[in-house]
Scaffold this motif. Sequence first.
Motif, mmCIF file in Angstrom:
data_model
loop_
_atom_site.group_PDB
_atom_site.id
_atom_site.type_symbol
_atom_site.label_atom_id
_atom_site.label_comp_id
_atom_site.label_asym_id
_atom_site.label_seq_id
_atom_site.Cartn_x
_atom_site.Cartn_y
_atom_site.Cartn_z
ATOM 1 N N LEU A 35 51.546 31.519 37.035
ATOM 2 C CA LEU A 35 50.671 32.481 37.714
ATOM 3 C C LEU A 35 49.929 33.380 36.733
ATOM 4 C CD1 LEU A 35 52.768 33.696 40.771
ATOM 5 C CD2 LEU A 35 50.632 32.449 40.810
ATOM 6 N N VAL A 36 50.676 33.987 35.828
ATOM 7 C CA VAL A 36 50.047 34.941 34.910
ATOM 8 C C VAL A 36 49.066 34.247 33.971
ATOM 9 C CG1 VAL A 36 50.506 36.502 32.993
ATOM 10 C CG2 VAL A 36 51.816 36.707 35.113
ATOM 11 N N PRO A 37 49.467 33.148 33.296
ATOM 12 C CA PRO A 37 48.488 32.464 32.447
ATOM 13 C C PRO A 37 47.240 32.026 33.218
ATOM 14 C CG PRO A 37 50.678 31.616 32.012
ATOM 15 C CD PRO A 37 50.812 32.559 33.162
ATOM 16 N N LEU A 38 47.437 31.460 34.410
ATOM 17 C CA LEU A 38 46.280 31.018 35.191
ATOM 18 C C LEU A 38 45.394 32.195 35.564
ATOM 19 C CD1 LEU A 38 47.364 28.256 37.719
ATOM 20 C CD2 LEU A 38 45.457 28.173 36.131
ATOM 21 N N PHE A 39 46.039 33.300 35.918
ATOM 22 C CA PHE A 39 45.263 34.487 36.290
ATOM 23 C C PHE A 39 44.410 34.942 35.115
ATOM 24 C CE2 PHE A 39 44.529 39.001 36.651
ATOM 25 C CZ PHE A 39 44.146 39.158 37.973
ATOM 26 N N ILE A 40 45.031 35.024 33.937
ATOM 27 C CA ILE A 40 44.303 35.488 32.761
ATOM 28 C C ILE A 40 43.157 34.522 32.433
ATOM 29 C CG2 ILE A 40 44.495 35.947 30.283
ATOM 30 C CD1 ILE A 40 47.364 36.889 30.805
ATOM 31 N N PHE A 41 43.476 33.227 32.476
ATOM 32 C CA PHE A 41 42.469 32.216 32.162
ATOM 33 C C PHE A 41 41.280 32.284 33.127
ATOM 34 C CE2 PHE A 41 41.190 27.706 33.060
ATOM 35 C CZ PHE A 41 40.391 27.557 31.938
ATOM 36 N N TRP A 71 50.966 27.960 27.725
ATOM 37 C CA TRP A 71 50.885 29.406 27.617
ATOM 38 C C TRP A 71 52.218 30.047 28.010
ATOM 39 C CZ3 TRP A 71 45.438 31.322 29.138
ATOM 40 C CH2 TRP A 71 45.213 32.620 28.681
ATOM 41 N N GLY A 115 36.491 38.882 38.554
ATOM 42 C CA GLY A 115 37.498 38.524 39.542
ATOM 43 C C GLY A 115 38.710 39.409 39.557
ATOM 44 N N LEU A 120 38.012 33.900 39.234
ATOM 45 C CA LEU A 120 38.885 34.446 40.272
ATOM 46 C C LEU A 120 38.076 34.814 41.497
ATOM 47 C CD1 LEU A 120 41.180 36.804 38.211
ATOM 48 C CD2 LEU A 120 41.846 34.728 39.389
ATOM 49 N N ARG A 122 52.137 40.497 42.955
ATOM 50 C CA ARG A 122 50.696 40.589 42.710
ATOM 51 C C ARG A 122 50.412 41.665 41.671
ATOM 52 N NH1 ARG A 122 45.792 40.736 46.333
ATOM 53 N NH2 ARG A 122 44.224 40.379 44.749
ATOM 54 N N ASN A 145 40.420 34.698 35.023
ATOM 55 C CA ASN A 145 39.738 35.979 34.892
ATOM 56 C C ASN A 145 38.729 35.912 33.747
ATOM 57 O OD1 ASN A 145 39.238 38.694 35.465
ATOM 58 N ND2 ASN A 145 40.723 39.381 33.932
ATOM 59 N N THR A 198 51.357 40.533 38.201
ATOM 60 C CA THR A 198 50.420 39.587 37.607
ATOM 61 C C THR A 198 49.206 40.298 37.028
ATOM 62 O OG1 THR A 198 51.106 38.046 39.316
ATOM 63 C CG2 THR A 198 49.205 37.431 38.005
ATOM 64 N N PRO A 243 48.063 26.476 31.240
ATOM 65 C CA PRO A 243 48.980 27.536 31.690
ATOM 66 C C PRO A 243 50.438 27.238 31.345
ATOM 67 C CG PRO A 243 47.506 26.900 33.460
ATOM 68 C CD PRO A 243 47.247 25.959 32.350
ATOM 69 N N VAL A 265 47.624 35.626 44.640
ATOM 70 C CA VAL A 265 47.261 36.235 43.367
ATOM 71 C C VAL A 265 45.802 35.984 42.970
ATOM 72 C CG1 VAL A 265 47.780 36.181 40.907
ATOM 73 C CG2 VAL A 265 49.630 36.237 42.548
ATOM 74 N N TYR A 294 59.687 39.228 31.680
ATOM 75 C CA TYR A 294 58.724 38.146 31.815
ATOM 76 C C TYR A 294 58.963 37.031 30.804
ATOM 77 C CZ TYR A 294 54.664 35.610 33.006
ATOM 78 O OH TYR A 294 53.853 34.612 33.442
#
Lengths: 293, 291, 444
Positions: free
Chosen positions: A139-145, B32, C31, A152, C92, A147, C95, B29, A232, B261
Amino acid sequence: MKTTIAPPAAGSAGGERSRLRRLIGGGALKLVLLLYAAGTLYPLYWLFISAMKTNEDFFAHPYSLPSEWVFTNISRAWDLGNMGRAMLNSAIVTSVSVALTLLLGTLAAYVLSRFQFRLHKLALGIFVIGMLVPIHSTLVPLFIFMNKIGMLDTYGALILPYTAFELPIAIFIVIAYLSSIPREIEEAALIDGNGWWGVFFRMILPLCKPALATVAILAFLRFWNDFAFALVFINSQALKTLPLSLSLFSDGYGTDYSLTMGAMAIAVLPTIIAYLIFQEQIMKGMTAGAVKG
Amino acid sequence: MPASLRSNRFILIALLPALIVFVLFAVLPILWSIYYGFFQWKGMGDAKFIGLGNYRDMLQDPVFWRALRNNLILVVSAIVGQIPIALAGALLLTANTWFNRLIRSALFMPMVLSTVVIGMIWGYIYNYQFGLLNQALTLIGLESWTQAWLSNPKLNMYAVSIPINWSNIGPYLIIFIAALQNISSEIHDAAAIDGATGWRKLVSVTLPMIWGTVVVTIVLCIAGSLKAFDHVIVMTGGGPAKSTELLATYMYNSTFAVYRYGYGSAVSTMILLISLLLIGINMAVTRRKSS
Amino acid sequence: MNKNRFGKTALASLAAMALLSACGNGAEENGGASTNDSGAGGGKVKLTLWHNFAGDDARAKTVRAKIDEFAAAHPEIELDAQAIPVDGYRQRLSTVAAADEMPDVFLSYAGSHIKGFQESGLVQPIQELLDAKPEWKDSFLPGAFDGSTFDGATYTAPLAMSATSFLYYNAELFQQHNVAVPKTWDELMAAVDTFNKAGITPIALGNKAPWVAQSTILGSLADRVTGTDWFKKAVAQDGAAFTDAPFVEALGYFKQLVDADAFDKGANTIDNTQAEQVFIQGKAAMMVSGAWTLTNLATTPEDTLKKIEVTVLPAIAGGKGDANTISGGPGAGFALSKKVEGDRKQAAFDLIYAISGPDAQKAIAESNSMVMYKTDVDSSKVTSLYYKAFELVKTVGITPVYDAYLSAEAGEAINNGLQEIMMGAAPDAVAKNLQDAQARSLNP
């Protein structure tokens, strides 16, 4: 050894008995299957009767029919969860993702099952890895990528990750299916002057219909029900998908079960319809493909 | 244009779209996340590189081992439960009669329903006070067998694994049905003429024909069981006292509840490694069998 | 068949993909959750607001109405308010925090939640706003800012009081079985015994989410035994440890309840709502629960609700703590992202005041939800049970809720520990795990 294909001699006592036994056996089997099926259908029934109850009724009589039929759960859940819009979004995201998964997955599977080339094993191995990681850790890597590339909060922010994570399953199911289709058919078609693309679109795709329908069902369910990515990667209310509407009625301290059940009853209908459609495709698939081969 | 060049171009164009999407949105990802696993990081603010420190912690944490054990229970029950039942179902239900259609749809239904509904139903079945299971046991005079099924740490993982298996039969069923559809009727006829029927036909004709599919379903079982998450979250939340914790719920808790994390990422990487190991074993075993 | 046509199809699908991602690129808004600092386009100030008042309960509707009012009264502000389901809210936020993309204004829980953002430098204090409105600041109850004040600056103003340990009891059942409302531990144990014999669950507990027993029972119980000072020292690991005898003794009282079958055997696997329903249906005589139960039961018919009374947990002989207390503390409040400056900061302050100022506090209190703020409620607007609890709170002392002070890891340790005790574990082992976890998180 040939007893089953040779019709039993008419009037022979042994034949009668074995036929009777098989009849009873078949009947018992059918009964067992029916009972099992009733067990698996029960949750669906339970969902719908629960959706028609008040909260008090739901807890006091969890198994019985509603003591008073309440239809407002469904309509309130529909309004409060903005479910009309959410359902449209889910339909768009899910159908595009399923189509993309099928197209890309089958092409890749065809290449991987029919051609030997350098890096063949590597490509296959990379796809395996995609199946083995719980999506929450991405989730976090995909979100950053996403973004960073400004993706997004678009349908694409769901469609592309959905497709990516479903591709391995699609590829492996189709490869397994292709491994039992003899290559001679394709070679003949190639000699007939079809290019690889021709063979793929005119022969392989129709032949693979049952496998494609299988992939489609699994992908459809996964995309339709996904909560983690939808939560997310989407910001604007206008793009929110259905699973977010389903979790609205729980606040960590308590859950409004009647509204939750109402929302779920709405959300499950399209999945049942999709399943029924694809199931027919699985069954029809082979006969249609075989004729062309 | 020479044929080999043509096919090279085809390979490239056909494979590339899938590879691009997959590498960008899944592999990247994942790499990562593997990288995060080498850091002590709360998920915000500064991160500190600690090499294999997270892995060392993990191997010393009894909860990790319990989660692994629970996952292995799921893997085994999926392979010996789901696959044979799904295969039997597929063999019995290939003919497209209305009866078979009904049964097939019914078997698939748990998959269609939200895990929340499945979890609640089974919660009611296992409930101590007014659960169906305890009521049934009392009815047939086995009152001493009644249990708080989901609370008893000796039993609850098995109790939880039943609904997980039950609700996941559907996909394997249709995968097998699709595979069986592919065996042409000529092969059935040939087998019949050779006198192969019943079990012998299954072992000598049908199974080899769909062996590729069987191997894939085992891989899917392993991958699915090691990632299992939803049902347990709904039914027990991994509790009581971590007794039904799975690797994925453990990862999720570490990441989003305890704010470790980096550690959560390391657990996720561990799931990947364990899956690869099991799949490797599966490949070795099934290859020997098929040769 | 012309192979080129098929080649083109494949190329077209590639192009479609490129387009898809280009769509994303072309989107005007970035985004993430944050908006551009300038906010210059068209002179409108842009603000993003994240909260979890997403449901259909009275409080959620009240807060949403306040947000809508603000948006309507401030056309110069382009407010993007996001109601996120509670189930996914923390995830959320985590993240976007990892990506350093916090929303401008967001709801954050007092205690370790807001502290994490503060330590990572993602939020800024709202002290300026509080100081500018002294009559507002001074109307908060004592301790209202304890969970969100670090280095002398306050980061959130609570929207709620999480009073966590009311003893709710079914007066009708108590009367039927001739049981007096327990004032001492022994009376409580006697009541447990009586109800068990009558086939009624003594205390309804839904501990599937394992924080429940800790938050509702242990905090209050332990405080009666150890006193509040000891707890604060143990949290700081300064002159007290969770392995100290009084705390182990407190866990022992909890174990007594377990051993006396005060709870249903399946208590660890049913959720809070199910437990509340068992209680409200008269299948259980008591329930130790927080103010959220008042909100959850707000739609219960009055004639059922009338049977329910509310009091504090009984006293424990020889304990160091005050008996007439309940555990509680400030709930969530709105936090301000570090990146908000200038005009946007003023707008954000206006927003925070509009949704947690005096009017908002009163409106929230009148939606059957406790607040950390001196206000009166119109008894005709709330349920009878809520009104009783509201009046009770005015007469009792407030003691700390354990997980608001413990580190996240230590909180998890005690939550699990209580489940372990319910499964037969010994109190001293649980105390040791808690001590280890708290010590580890202070000195990693």
